[in-house]
Design a protein around this motif. Structure first.
Motif, PDB file in Angstrom:
ATOM      1  N   ASP A  31      12.923 232.345 -22.704  1.00 24.96           N
ATOM      2  CA  ASP A  31      12.479 231.082 -22.010  1.00 24.96           C
ATOM      3  C   ASP A  31      13.193 230.238 -21.981  1.00 24.96           C
ATOM      4  N   VAL A  32      13.994 230.027 -23.758  1.00 24.66           N
ATOM      5  CA  VAL A  32      14.479 229.163 -24.138  1.00 24.66           C
ATOM      6  C   VAL A  32      16.561 229.137 -22.981  1.00 24.66           C
ATOM      7  N   TRP A  33      16.598 229.920 -22.810  1.00 24.63           N
ATOM      8  CA  TRP A  33      17.501 230.457 -22.748  1.00 24.63           C
ATOM      9  C   TRP A  33      17.775 230.129 -21.216  1.00 24.63           C
ATOM     10  N   HIS A  34      16.512 230.447 -20.812  1.00 20.16           N
ATOM     11  CA  HIS A  34      16.493 230.918 -19.021  1.00 20.16           C
ATOM     12  C   HIS A  34      16.644 229.059 -18.431  1.00 20.16           C
ATOM     13  N   HIS A  35      15.793 228.656 -19.359  1.00 19.11           N
ATOM     14  CA  HIS A  35      15.665 226.519 -19.438  1.00 19.11           C
ATOM     15  C   HIS A  35      17.356 226.361 -19.406  1.00 19.11           C
ATOM     16  N   VAL A  36      18.313 226.680 -20.499  1.00 24.88           N
ATOM     17  CA  VAL A  36      19.231 226.110 -21.051  1.00 24.88           C
ATOM     18  C   VAL A  36      20.401 226.823 -19.848  1.00 24.88           C
ATOM     19  N   GLN A  37      19.976 227.785 -19.498  1.00 24.84           N
ATOM     20  CA  GLN A  37      21.028 228.330 -17.582  1.00 24.84           C
ATOM     21  C   GLN A  37      21.313 227.689 -16.851  1.00 24.84           C
ATOM     22  N   THR A  38      19.420 227.130 -16.412  1.00 23.32           N
ATOM     23  CA  THR A  38      18.602 227.339 -15.112  1.00 23.32           C
ATOM     24  C   THR A  38      18.912 225.179 -15.368  1.00 23.32           C
ATOM     25  N   SER A  39      19.214 224.288 -15.950  1.00 25.25           N
ATOM     26  CA  SER A  39      19.457 223.268 -16.396  1.00 25.25           C
ATOM     27  C   SER A  39      20.272 223.039 -16.586  1.00 25.25           C
ATOM     28  N   ASN A  40      21.287 223.847 -16.561  1.00 27.76           N
ATOM     29  CA  ASN A  40      22.911 223.361 -16.735  1.00 27.76           C
ATOM     30  C   ASN A  40      23.843 223.343 -15.894  1.00 27.76           C
ATOM     31  N   ALA A  41      23.067 223.338 -14.471  1.00 30.82           N
ATOM     32  CA  ALA A  41      23.864 223.841 -12.814  1.00 30.82           C
ATOM     33  C   ALA A  41      24.503 222.060 -12.692  1.00 30.82           C
ATOM     34  N   VAL A  42      23.874 221.195 -12.964  1.00 33.99           N
ATOM     35  CA  VAL A  42      24.667 219.774 -13.054  1.00 33.99           C
ATOM     36  C   VAL A  42      25.622 220.027 -13.711  1.00 33.99           C
ATOM     37  N   ASN A  43      26.248 220.301 -15.054  1.00 34.58           N
ATOM     38  CA  ASN A  43      26.582 220.340 -15.401  1.00 34.58           C
ATOM     39  C   ASN A  43      28.244 221.730 -14.999  1.00 34.58           C
ATOM     40  N   ASP A  44      27.509 221.824 -14.078  1.00 34.22           N
ATOM     41  CA  ASP A  44      28.352 222.808 -13.792  1.00 34.22           C
ATOM     42  C   ASP A  44      29.170 222.475 -11.969  1.00 34.22           C
ATOM     43  N   ILE A  45      27.980 221.686 -11.561  1.00 34.04           N
ATOM     44  CA  ILE A  45      28.535 221.158 -10.061  1.00 34.04           C
ATOM     45  C   ILE A  45      29.493 220.125 -11.019  1.00 34.04           C
ATOM     46  N   LEU A  46      29.415 219.310 -11.576  1.00 32.37           N
ATOM     47  CA  LEU A  46      30.459 217.998 -12.360  1.00 32.37           C
ATOM     48  C   LEU A  46      31.763 218.340 -12.316  1.00 32.37           C
ATOM     49  N   ALA A  47      31.543 219.408 -13.162  1.00 36.06           N
ATOM     50  CA  ALA A  47      33.123 220.436 -14.189  1.00 36.06           C
ATOM     51  C   ALA A  47      33.448 220.677 -12.442  1.00 36.06           C
ATOM     52  N   GLY A  48      32.756 220.914 -11.563  1.00 39.76           N
ATOM     53  CA  GLY A  48      33.499 221.825 -10.494  1.00 39.76           C
ATOM     54  C   GLY A  48      34.656 220.672  -9.724  1.00 39.76           C
ATOM     55  N   SER A  49      34.445 220.072  -9.834  1.00 41.28           N
ATOM     56  CA  SER A  49      35.523 219.270  -9.047  1.00 41.28           C
ATOM     57  C   SER A  49      36.272 217.866 -10.355  1.00 41.28           C
ATOM     58  N   PRO A  50      37.533 217.260  -9.836  1.00 46.11           N
ATOM     59  CA  PRO A  50      37.746 216.335 -10.981  1.00 46.11           C
ATOM     60  C   PRO A  50      36.927 214.742 -10.293  1.00 46.11           C
ATOM     61  N   SER A  51      36.832 214.419  -8.878  1.00 46.39           N
ATOM     62  CA  SER A  51      36.539 213.155  -8.812  1.00 46.39           C
ATOM     63  C   SER A  51      35.146 212.995  -8.783  1.00 46.39           C
ATOM     64  N   LEU A  52      34.352 214.629  -8.565  1.00 46.42           N
ATOM     65  CA  LEU A  52      32.598 214.571  -9.007  1.00 46.42           C
ATOM     66  C   LEU A  52      32.450 214.021 -10.627  1.00 46.42           C
ATOM     67  N   LYS A  53      33.331 214.766 -11.686  1.00 43.32           N
ATOM     68  CA  LYS A  53      33.021 214.417 -12.966  1.00 43.32           C
ATOM     69  C   LYS A  53      33.439 213.088 -13.451  1.00 43.32           C
ATOM     70  N   GLY A  54      34.504 212.675 -12.488  1.00 39.26           N
ATOM     71  CA  GLY A  54      34.636 210.903 -13.212  1.00 39.26           C
ATOM     72  C   GLY A  54      33.406 210.341 -12.743  1.00 39.26           C
ATOM     73  N   ALA A  55      33.036 210.682 -11.599  1.00 44.59           N
ATOM     74  CA  ALA A  55      31.630 210.105 -10.942  1.00 44.59           C
ATOM     75  C   ALA A  55      30.479 209.868 -11.765  1.00 44.59           C
ATOM     76  N   GLY A  56      30.220 211.631 -11.756  1.00 46.07           N
ATOM     77  CA  GLY A  56      28.601 212.047 -13.030  1.00 46.07           C
ATOM     78  C   GLY A  56      29.043 210.928 -14.835  1.00 46.07           C
ATOM     79  N   HIS A  57      30.143 211.149 -14.898  1.00 47.38           N
ATOM     80  CA  HIS A  57      30.531 210.379 -16.327  1.00 47.38           C
ATOM     81  C   HIS A  57      30.573 209.009 -15.985  1.00 47.38           C
TER      82      HIS A  57
END
Length: 68
Positions: A31-57
């Motif tokens: 359950d802990v690992w599942h929470h880590v994986q599912t809540s990491n989606a935002v980090n994956d999306i932000l890391a997907g493009s330089p402009s999103l990463k800049g805006a997200g941070h």
């Protein structure tokens, strides 16, 4: 890829420690690992493009008024 894996493992350890100190939120380690994986989606999306990463941070107060 190494940074992403490191981020996942750090978050896993933090949530695991939290589950030990304050039991009840997670029933199993899976359950802990599942929470880590599912809540990491935002980090994956932000890391997907330089402009999103800049805006997200970017700090909220550093944005232009039309961006809010």
């Amino acid at each position: 890829m190494v940074t992403r894996n490191a981020m996942l493992m750090i978050r896993f350890m933090v949530y695991l420690a939290e589950a030990i100190v304050k039991p009840g939120r997670f029933a199993t380690i899976l359950d802990v690992w599942h929470h880590v994986q599912t809540s990491n989606a935002v980090n994956d999306i932000l890391a997907g493009s330089p402009s999103l990463k800049g805006a997200g941070h970017q700090h909220y107060h550093q944005r232009q008024p039309y961006d809010r």
